[in-house]
Design an enzyme around this catalytic site. Structure first.
Site, PDB file in Angstrom:
ATOM      1  N   LYS A  13     -92.982 -10.464 -43.002  1.00 39.84           N
ATOM      2  CA  LYS A  13     -94.383 -10.772 -43.344  1.00 39.84           C
ATOM      3  C   LYS A  13     -94.752 -12.190 -42.906  1.00 39.84           C
ATOM      4  O   LYS A  13     -95.774 -12.403 -42.259  1.00 39.84           O
ATOM      5  CB  LYS A  13     -94.614 -10.626 -44.862  1.00 39.84           C
ATOM      6  CG  LYS A  13     -94.305  -9.229 -45.400  1.00 39.84           C
ATOM      7  CD  LYS A  13     -94.587  -9.110 -46.885  1.00 39.84           C
ATOM      8  CE  LYS A  13     -93.702  -9.973 -47.768  1.00 39.84           C
ATOM      9  NZ  LYS A  13     -92.259  -9.658 -47.697  1.00 39.84           N
ATOM     10  N   ARG A  88     -97.787  -8.249 -55.950  1.00 37.80           N
ATOM     11  CA  ARG A  88     -96.430  -7.712 -56.011  1.00 37.80           C
ATOM     12  C   ARG A  88     -96.262  -6.768 -57.196  1.00 37.80           C
ATOM     13  O   ARG A  88     -95.185  -6.216 -57.381  1.00 37.80           O
ATOM     14  CB  ARG A  88     -95.434  -8.854 -56.164  1.00 37.80           C
ATOM     15  CG  ARG A  88     -94.792  -9.288 -54.850  1.00 37.80           C
ATOM     16  CD  ARG A  88     -93.907 -10.462 -55.175  1.00 37.80           C
ATOM     17  NE  ARG A  88     -92.812 -10.649 -54.281  1.00 37.80           N
ATOM     18  CZ  ARG A  88     -92.799 -11.551 -53.293  1.00 37.80           C
ATOM     19  NH1 ARG A  88     -93.850 -12.265 -53.043  1.00 37.80           N
ATOM     20  NH2 ARG A  88     -91.719 -11.708 -52.567  1.00 37.80           N
ATOM     21  N   ARG A 127     -81.662 -15.918 -42.564  1.00 37.25           N
ATOM     22  CA  ARG A 127     -82.932 -16.671 -42.468  1.00 37.25           C
ATOM     23  C   ARG A 127     -82.691 -18.155 -42.711  1.00 37.25           C
ATOM     24  O   ARG A 127     -81.952 -18.548 -43.587  1.00 37.25           O
ATOM     25  CB  ARG A 127     -83.928 -16.148 -43.505  1.00 37.25           C
ATOM     26  CG  ARG A 127     -85.202 -16.985 -43.535  1.00 37.25           C
ATOM     27  CD  ARG A 127     -86.363 -16.277 -44.174  1.00 37.25           C
ATOM     28  NE  ARG A 127     -86.143 -15.905 -45.556  1.00 37.25           N
ATOM     29  CZ  ARG A 127     -87.018 -15.179 -46.272  1.00 37.25           C
ATOM     30  NH1 ARG A 127     -88.125 -14.758 -45.718  1.00 37.25           N
ATOM     31  NH2 ARG A 127     -86.751 -14.890 -47.522  1.00 37.25           N
ATOM     32  N   ARG A 159     -82.785 -20.811 -48.090  1.00 37.40           N
ATOM     33  CA  ARG A 159     -83.392 -20.704 -49.416  1.00 37.40           C
ATOM     34  C   ARG A 159     -82.350 -20.258 -50.442  1.00 37.40           C
ATOM     35  O   ARG A 159     -81.499 -19.427 -50.138  1.00 37.40           O
ATOM     36  CB  ARG A 159     -84.521 -19.661 -49.385  1.00 37.40           C
ATOM     37  CG  ARG A 159     -85.836 -20.212 -48.891  1.00 37.40           C
ATOM     38  CD  ARG A 159     -86.862 -19.145 -48.592  1.00 37.40           C
ATOM     39  NE  ARG A 159     -87.062 -18.144 -49.629  1.00 37.40           N
ATOM     40  CZ  ARG A 159     -88.017 -17.204 -49.581  1.00 37.40           C
ATOM     41  NH1 ARG A 159     -88.859 -17.170 -48.553  1.00 37.40           N
ATOM     42  NH2 ARG A 159     -88.138 -16.324 -50.540  1.00 37.40           N
ATOM     43  N   ARG A 170     -83.536  -9.138 -55.553  1.00 34.43           N
ATOM     44  CA  ARG A 170     -84.908  -9.068 -55.025  1.00 34.43           C
ATOM     45  C   ARG A 170     -85.225  -7.677 -54.486  1.00 34.43           C
ATOM     46  O   ARG A 170     -86.357  -7.213 -54.600  1.00 34.43           O
ATOM     47  CB  ARG A 170     -85.096 -10.129 -53.931  1.00 34.43           C
ATOM     48  CG  ARG A 170     -85.251 -11.524 -54.526  1.00 34.43           C
ATOM     49  CD  ARG A 170     -84.962 -12.587 -53.513  1.00 34.43           C
ATOM     50  NE  ARG A 170     -86.006 -12.711 -52.526  1.00 34.43           N
ATOM     51  CZ  ARG A 170     -85.811 -13.181 -51.304  1.00 34.43           C
ATOM     52  NH1 ARG A 170     -84.617 -13.560 -50.916  1.00 34.43           N
ATOM     53  NH2 ARG A 170     -86.814 -13.284 -50.472  1.00 34.43           N
TER      54      ARG A 170
HETATM   55  P1  ADP Z   1     -90.666 -12.057 -45.246  1.00 37.34           P
HETATM   56  O1  ADP Z   1     -91.763 -13.097 -45.142  1.00 37.34           O
HETATM   57  O2  ADP Z   1     -91.210 -10.659 -45.228  1.00 37.34           O
HETATM   58  O3  ADP Z   1     -89.740 -12.278 -46.400  1.00 37.34           O
HETATM   59  P2  ADP Z   1     -89.661 -13.314 -42.790  1.00 37.34           P
HETATM   60  O4  ADP Z   1     -90.849 -13.281 -41.899  1.00 37.34           O
HETATM   61  O5  ADP Z   1     -89.297 -14.626 -43.397  1.00 37.34           O
HETATM   62  O6  ADP Z   1     -89.779 -12.175 -43.949  1.00 37.34           O
HETATM   63  O7  ADP Z   1     -88.418 -12.722 -41.976  1.00 37.34           O
HETATM   64  C1  ADP Z   1     -87.112 -12.650 -42.554  1.00 37.34           C
HETATM   65  C2  ADP Z   1     -86.069 -13.040 -41.522  1.00 37.34           C
HETATM   66  O8  ADP Z   1     -86.003 -12.040 -40.509  1.00 37.34           O
HETATM   67  C3  ADP Z   1     -86.352 -14.359 -40.807  1.00 37.34           C
HETATM   68  O9  ADP Z   1     -85.122 -14.987 -40.579  1.00 37.34           O
HETATM   69  C4  ADP Z   1     -87.010 -13.928 -39.479  1.00 37.34           C
HETATM   70  O10 ADP Z   1     -86.765 -14.851 -38.437  1.00 37.34           O
HETATM   71  C5  ADP Z   1     -86.330 -12.582 -39.220  1.00 37.34           C
HETATM   72  N1  ADP Z   1     -87.215 -11.586 -38.578  1.00 37.34           N
HETATM   73  C6  ADP Z   1     -88.529 -11.394 -38.807  1.00 37.34           C
HETATM   74  N2  ADP Z   1     -89.008 -10.349 -38.078  1.00 37.34           N
HETATM   75  C7  ADP Z   1     -87.933  -9.861 -37.394  1.00 37.34           C
HETATM   76  C8  ADP Z   1     -87.749  -8.787 -36.462  1.00 37.34           C
HETATM   77  N3  ADP Z   1     -88.768  -7.988 -36.118  1.00 37.34           N
HETATM   78  N4  ADP Z   1     -86.513  -8.563 -35.972  1.00 37.34           N
HETATM   79  C9  ADP Z   1     -85.471  -9.382 -36.339  1.00 37.34           C
HETATM   80  N5  ADP Z   1     -85.570 -10.408 -37.197  1.00 37.34           N
HETATM   81  C10 ADP Z   1     -86.783 -10.657 -37.725  1.00 37.34           C
HETATM   82  P1  AMP Z   2     -91.473 -14.881 -51.006  1.00 39.37           P
HETATM   83  O1  AMP Z   2     -91.569 -16.226 -50.374  1.00 39.37           O
HETATM   84  O2  AMP Z   2     -92.717 -14.055 -50.834  1.00 39.37           O
HETATM   85  O3  AMP Z   2     -90.215 -14.136 -50.631  1.00 39.37           O
HETATM   86  O4  AMP Z   2     -91.384 -15.145 -52.582  1.00 39.37           O
HETATM   87  C1  AMP Z   2     -90.293 -15.864 -53.132  1.00 39.37           C
HETATM   88  C2  AMP Z   2     -90.277 -15.718 -54.644  1.00 39.37           C
HETATM   89  O5  AMP Z   2     -91.486 -16.279 -55.207  1.00 39.37           O
HETATM   90  C3  AMP Z   2     -90.245 -14.278 -55.186  1.00 39.37           C
HETATM   91  O6  AMP Z   2     -88.930 -13.729 -55.217  1.00 39.37           O
HETATM   92  C4  AMP Z   2     -90.819 -14.490 -56.594  1.00 39.37           C
HETATM   93  O7  AMP Z   2     -89.879 -15.068 -57.465  1.00 39.37           O
HETATM   94  C5  AMP Z   2     -91.918 -15.532 -56.344  1.00 39.37           C
HETATM   95  N1  AMP Z   2     -93.212 -14.905 -56.010  1.00 39.37           N
HETATM   96  C6  AMP Z   2     -93.906 -14.997 -54.845  1.00 39.37           C
HETATM   97  N2  AMP Z   2     -95.033 -14.280 -54.891  1.00 39.37           N
HETATM   98  C7  AMP Z   2     -95.053 -13.688 -56.119  1.00 39.37           C
HETATM   99  C8  AMP Z   2     -95.935 -12.796 -56.770  1.00 39.37           C
HETATM  100  N3  AMP Z   2     -97.039 -12.353 -56.169  1.00 39.37           N
HETATM  101  N4  AMP Z   2     -95.626 -12.400 -58.038  1.00 39.37           N
HETATM  102  C9  AMP Z   2     -94.526 -12.837 -58.664  1.00 39.37           C
HETATM  103  N5  AMP Z   2     -93.639 -13.670 -58.111  1.00 39.37           N
HETATM  104  C10 AMP Z   2     -93.893 -14.104 -56.849  1.00 39.37           C
END
Ligand code: ADP
Ligand code: AMP
Length: 214
Positions: A13, A88, A127, A159, A170
């Site tokens: 995302k 969420r 990541r 992270r 998660r």
């Molecule tokens: P989210 O925001 O949904 O938690 P991220 O955008 O941070 O996910 O992506 C999670 C990890 O996967 C990051 O390390 C990113 O670089 C990698 N990633 C994202 N899209 C792809 C893809 N299409 N193929 C492989 N790796 C990806």
């Molecule tokens: P994210 O960066 O989207 O992966 O979110 C990291 C963490 O932030 C999640 O695992 C939750 O603990 C918290 N968080 C982010 N967005 C929300 C939401 N909409 N509702 C509840 N917790 C959230």
């Protein structure tokens, strides 16, 4: 255009949001980023959120609803917005609906980025983040120089909630609390599912096709 990026943690995302933000000039509203910023600045919200986040649990709905109401009232959202990581839960989605109705706005689409669990675990474990918001993957999307951000040259970090125990939790939390939103938005005829297992650039092309057809 008012859109939501839905999908499990690690679906991509944030990665796609950066591209959509640049291409469509839509403000990218990531509740995870807002919460992490509050933790870094040691605000009262950050103090409340920290323990939930490090365990991989959701932060209570009432805190998130206040955050999103405040953020959506800002000027930069007047021509559109893109939510990443909100809603969420069903109560968060209901609250969003009320906030939008009060300001005469509506959602145009909910992009559901679908990726299987095995791939999610691999993506989350590899990541690496930068304080500037850029995100990388050690194998799939590595920075030009090991451990260093391409954009701001900052040092990359992992992270806390990308460690194995929190990742497991998660994904459980996602299935129980967030997955029901797929049905919720499908019933409202807003859901568009994107195959998130493809390459980053191909997914962005697919997203553009969906958005152009709206
Ligand atoms: P989210 O925001 O949904 O938690 P991220 O955008 O941070 O996910 O992506 C999670 C990890 O996967 C990051 O390390 C990113 O670089 C990698 N990633 C994202 N899209 C792809 C893809 N299409 N193929 C492989 N790796 C990806
Ligand atoms: P994210 O960066 O989207 O992966 O979110 C990291 C963490 O932030 C999640 O695992 C939750 O603990 C918290 N968080 C982010 N967005 C929300 C939401 N909409 N509702 C509840 N917790 C959230």
């Amino acid at each position: 255009m008012n859109i939501i990026l839905l999908g499990p943690p690690g679906a991509g995302k944030g990665t796609q949001a950066k591209k959509i933000e640049e291409y469509y000039s839509l403000p990218h509203i990531s509740t995870g980023d807002i919460l992490r910023e509050n933790i870094n600045n040691n605000t009262s919200l950050g103090v409340k959120a920290k323990s939930y986040m490090s365990r991989g649990e959701l932060v209570p709905d009432e805190l998130l609803i206040t955050i999103i109401k405040d953020r959506l009232s800002k000027n930069d959202c007047s021509k559109g917005f893109m939510l990443d990581g909100y809603p969420r839960t069903i109560p968060q989605a209901d609250a969003l609906q009320m906030i939008l109705t009060e300001s005469n706005k509506k959602l145009d689409a909910v992009l559901n980025i679908a990726v299987d669990d095995e791939e999610l675990i691999e993506r989350l474990s590899g990541r690496r983040m930068c304080k500037c918001g850029a995100s990388y993957h050690v194998n799939f999307n590595p920075p030009l120089k090991d451990g260093v951000c391409n954009v701001c040259k900052g040092q990359l970090y992992q992270r806390d909630d990308d460690k194995p125990e929190a990742i497991k939790n998660r994904l459980i939390v996602y299935k129980k609390q967030t997955q029901p939103l797929i049905d919720y938005y499908n019933r409202k005829k807003l859901l568009r599912t994107i195959d998130g297992s493809k390459e980053i650039s191909q997914i962005f092309e697919d997203i553009k096709s969906v958005l152009e057809a709206l």
